[in-house]
Motif scaffolding. Structure first.
Motif, PDB file in Angstrom:
ATOM      1  N   SER A  67       3.033   6.799   5.039  1.00 55.45           N
ATOM      2  CA  SER A  67       3.502   5.311   4.464  1.00 55.45           C
ATOM      3  C   SER A  67       4.373   4.561   4.903  1.00 55.45           C
ATOM      4  O   SER A  67       4.287   4.545   6.219  1.00 55.45           O
ATOM      5  CB  SER A  67       4.241   6.414   3.472  1.00 55.45           C
ATOM      6  OG  SER A  67       5.972   6.420   3.571  1.00 55.45           O
ATOM      7  N   HIS A 114       0.451  -1.570  -0.148  1.00 54.64           N
ATOM      8  CA  HIS A 114       0.105  -0.475  -0.399  1.00 54.64           C
ATOM      9  C   HIS A 114       0.852   1.007  -0.118  1.00 54.64           C
ATOM     10  O   HIS A 114       1.844   1.010   0.815  1.00 54.64           O
ATOM     11  CB  HIS A 114      -1.018   0.285   1.087  1.00 54.64           C
ATOM     12  CG  HIS A 114      -1.301  -1.016   1.219  1.00 54.64           C
ATOM     13  ND1 HIS A 114      -2.711  -1.676   0.726  1.00 54.64           N
ATOM     14  CD2 HIS A 114      -1.212  -1.707   2.579  1.00 54.64           C
ATOM     15  CE1 HIS A 114      -2.975  -2.151   0.899  1.00 54.64           C
ATOM     16  NE2 HIS A 114      -2.578  -3.275   1.788  1.00 54.64           N
ATOM     17  N   ALA A 115       0.385   2.371  -1.137  1.00 53.13           N
ATOM     18  CA  ALA A 115       1.069   3.770  -0.565  1.00 53.13           C
ATOM     19  C   ALA A 115       0.550   4.002   0.651  1.00 53.13           C
ATOM     20  O   ALA A 115       1.882   5.228   1.632  1.00 53.13           O
ATOM     21  CB  ALA A 115       0.798   4.399  -1.626  1.00 53.13           C
ATOM     22  N   SER A 116       0.161   4.627   1.042  1.00 49.15           N
ATOM     23  CA  SER A 116      -0.767   4.640   3.036  1.00 49.15           C
ATOM     24  C   SER A 116      -0.892   3.532   3.715  1.00 49.15           C
ATOM     25  O   SER A 116      -2.457   2.605   3.445  1.00 49.15           O
ATOM     26  CB  SER A 116      -0.938   6.042   2.525  1.00 49.15           C
ATOM     27  OG  SER A 116      -2.390   5.658   2.746  1.00 49.15           O
TER      28      SER A 116
END
Length: 165
Positions: A147, A130-132
């Motif tokens: 992040s 995941h990006a965040s």
């Protein structure tokens, strides 16, 4: 992600640590229901975020040393994998009172950031998908989105597959 703190919702040791480090994050507040069976699932639902992007902070005892495990709320902690990730032999969930006393947070609001005593931390490898991700901001009803790379850097976390579905 821009830094965004709402009045009266910030100021936890976790958000103070993020701000001091200059780490970008977004703060998400929601109305916590004390009757909720799962703090993490409640957060995912309240924020409209997939449960595989919301991570819970668990404190375990690995060979006599308290260790933080950060895993998706959609799954469970694999204690054997946690012990292995830090070179230990045996892991068990920590006594809740010891976890609260050591981290300075209450159960359901323990954050891997800004702990009273910095504990060794392991972040589940799925966070890298995941990006965040969202983690507790240090209080029930308050999540911080950041992040996974920043979280790992700030906590000096080992990244390993410690969660299971």
């Amino acid at each position: 992600m821009a830094k965004k703190q709402k009045k009266n919702n910030g100021g936890t040791p976790a958000t103070v640590a993020l701000t001091a480090a200059g780490t970008p994050f977004t703060l998400h507040a929601y109305d916590h229901d004390p009757a909720s069976a799962s703090y993490g699932e409640e957060a995912a639902e309240a924020l409209g975020v997939s449960p595989d992007r919301v991570f819970k902070t668990l404190v375990a005892d690995v060979d006599g040393e308290l260790t933080v495990a950060v895993v998706p709320v959609a799954g469970q902690l694999d204690l054997k994998a946690l012990a292995s990730a830090v070179g230990g032999k045996r892991a068990a969930m920590a006594d809740p009172a010891a976890a609260e006393r050591t981290t300075g947070y209450v159960r359901g609001g323990i954050s891997p950031l800004g702990q009273r005593k910095r504990l060794r931390t392991v972040l589940d490898a799925s966070a890298s998908d995941h990006a965040s991700i969202c983690i507790s901001a240090g209080r029930r009803g308050l999540e911080v989105e950041l992040s996974p790379t920043d979280l790992a850097a700030l906590t000096s976390a080992v990244v390993a597959p410690i969660g299971r579905a």
